[in-house]
Motif scaffolding. Structure first.
Motif, PDB file in Angstrom:
ATOM      1  N   UNK A 102       7.506   4.244  -2.381  1.00  0.00           N
ATOM      2  CA  UNK A 102       6.553   3.303  -1.822  1.00  0.00           C
ATOM      3  C   UNK A 102       6.995   1.907  -2.271  1.00  0.00           C
ATOM      4  N   UNK A 103       6.243   0.882  -1.968  1.00  0.00           N
ATOM      5  CA  UNK A 103       6.594  -0.484  -2.335  1.00  0.00           C
ATOM      6  C   UNK A 103       6.889  -0.592  -3.838  1.00  0.00           C
ATOM      7  N   UNK A 104       8.095  -1.018  -4.231  1.00  0.00           N
ATOM      8  CA  UNK A 104       8.454  -1.095  -5.650  1.00  0.00           C
ATOM      9  C   UNK A 104       8.146  -2.432  -6.301  1.00  0.00           C
ATOM     10  N   UNK A 105       7.464  -3.311  -5.595  1.00  0.00           N
ATOM     11  CA  UNK A 105       7.273  -4.670  -6.081  1.00  0.00           C
ATOM     12  C   UNK A 105       6.261  -4.821  -7.197  1.00  0.00           C
ATOM     13  N   UNK A 173       0.633   0.884  -7.277  1.00  0.00           N
ATOM     14  CA  UNK A 173      -0.609   1.345  -7.892  1.00  0.00           C
ATOM     15  C   UNK A 173      -1.831   0.691  -7.284  1.00  0.00           C
ATOM     16  N   UNK A 174      -1.749  -0.605  -7.046  1.00  0.00           N
ATOM     17  CA  UNK A 174      -2.885  -1.313  -6.455  1.00  0.00           C
ATOM     18  C   UNK A 174      -3.179  -0.799  -5.048  1.00  0.00           C
ATOM     19  N   UNK A 175      -2.158  -0.643  -4.239  1.00  0.00           N
ATOM     20  CA  UNK A 175      -2.365  -0.197  -2.859  1.00  0.00           C
ATOM     21  C   UNK A 175      -2.844   1.247  -2.805  1.00  0.00           C
ATOM     22  N   UNK A 180      -5.336  -3.225  -2.505  1.00  0.00           N
ATOM     23  CA  UNK A 180      -4.319  -4.065  -1.892  1.00  0.00           C
ATOM     24  C   UNK A 180      -4.784  -5.466  -1.591  1.00  0.00           C
ATOM     25  N   UNK A 181      -6.082  -5.606  -1.281  1.00  0.00           N
ATOM     26  CA  UNK A 181      -6.605  -6.933  -0.928  1.00  0.00           C
ATOM     27  C   UNK A 181      -6.704  -7.843  -2.162  1.00  0.00           C
ATOM     28  N   UNK A 186       3.330 -11.490  -4.342  1.00  0.00           N
ATOM     29  CA  UNK A 186       4.276 -10.467  -4.780  1.00  0.00           C
ATOM     30  C   UNK A 186       5.508 -11.189  -5.308  1.00  0.00           C
ATOM     31  N   UNK A 187       5.883 -10.875  -6.542  1.00  0.00           N
ATOM     32  CA  UNK A 187       7.024 -11.548  -7.152  1.00  0.00           C
ATOM     33  C   UNK A 187       8.311 -11.163  -6.422  1.00  0.00           C
TER      34      UNK A 187
END
Length: 314
Positions: A102-105, A173-175, A180-181, A186-187
């Motif tokens: 998933x998104x690694x950011x 984790x947030x999403x 997510x909101x 995002x760095x």
């Protein structure tokens, strides 16, 4: 198929439960006749919340209790965030599947500022990760970076209760938890490289349990496995864990190629060595080790020695 019931071991945090429920759902969808149960467990990392991870032992903090129970036959498999797993798995166990990444950011959550660049001099920023801290201080040495422990919900609450200007958490984790909101920025990877395996789930089993390994094989994502192999090889080469400011990120580069980028930084971010290499995805492990040697040769080895680590330079 012989088994009609399998037991998944998981930590009891909301994110860990989301991850275990995700795997449970995929298994039940694939095998409607299978009963899948969750066994909730508490790890050392969950119990000790008043000290930085670096001071209480690093990565095995979130896996050991589950692994011990699995070796004893109490559970059939364990679901982990891949980034929480040590590079060496205990004898008798194996990572049998790694899910699609998933998104690694790394996300910035701030009630006051829309962008990381908007943070004023001396802003109070919370993170439990030395990796994030070192890379952030490299670009913003003025920041006041404070330790922030606890699960996602706890950290979001501390953002408000302890007057942080911003906190840094994994986007995934947030999403996954429906926050997510709350992400305000995002760095970029050019500023902060992610942790090894960030965004992917690892499914650990007994090495000799061929039935369970066959059952979960469909969850294995080959592309993510190649990336994770390179990243974990890099980390293994530099002997890094939670207590080491190391970031590494592998991405498919087309035509069977893999690009691996990594960083080794001093704790205060004043020295930072970063480079990237490309090669055949089939040589993922060699690529990770080669990049580690490049960064160690540039000056990373001095940083590791300063951190009191014994390097395995075989």
């Amino acid at each position: 198929m012989k088994k009609d019931t399998i037991i998944i071991g998981t930590r009891s945090s909301k994110l860990a439960l989301w991850q275990a429920e995700y795997v449970k759902g995929r298994l039940e969808e694939k095998y409607p006749e299978l009963t899948v149960e969750l066994k909730l467990m508490t790890t050392k990392g969950d119990k000790i919340l008043d000290a930085p991870l670096a001071k209480i032992g690093g990565k095995g903090l979130f896996t050991k209790e589950l692994e011990t129970d699995m070796l004893a036959g109490g559970i059939d498999l364990a679901v982990h965030s891949l980034k929480d797993m040590p590079t060496e798995v205990p004898e008798g166990l194996v990572i049998s599947a790694i899910t699609k990444r998933f998104d690694p950011g790394d996300a910035v959550v701030s009630p006051k500022y829309q962008k990381f660049a908007d943070l004023p001099p001396g802003a109070k920023v919370g993170t439990s990760s030395l990796r994030r801290k070192a890379q952030l201080l490299q670009v913003r040495p003025d920041l006041n970076i404070c330790d922030l422990r606890g699960n996602v919900n706890t950290r979001l609450q501390k953002l408000e209760d302890e007057n942080f200007d911003a906190i840094i958490l994994a986007v995934a984790g947030l999403k996954r938890l429906g926050f997510g909101e709350r992400i305000t920025d995002v760095l970029p990877k050019s500023t902060v490289l992610p942790a090894v395996g960030q965004g992917a789930l690892a499914i650990e089993t007994r090495a000799d349990d061929e039935e369970i390994r066959a059952l979960i094989d469909f969850l294995n994502d080959e592309e993510t496995v190649q990336c994770a192999t390179a990243e974990r090889a890099f980390l293994g080469r530099v002997e890094g864990g939670c207590q080491v400011p190391v970031g590494v990120y592998a991405t498919p580069a087309g035509a069977g190629q893999l690009q691996v980028e990594a960083v080794i930084a001093s704790l205060d971010g004043s020295r930072l060595y970063r480079d990237k290499i490309s090669g055949q995805a089939a040589d993922a492990e060699k690529l990770g080790r080669k990049l580690a040697d490049i960064l160690l040769g540039k000056g990373g080895i001095e940083i590791m020695h300063e951190l009191g680590l014994l390097l395995n330079r075989k």
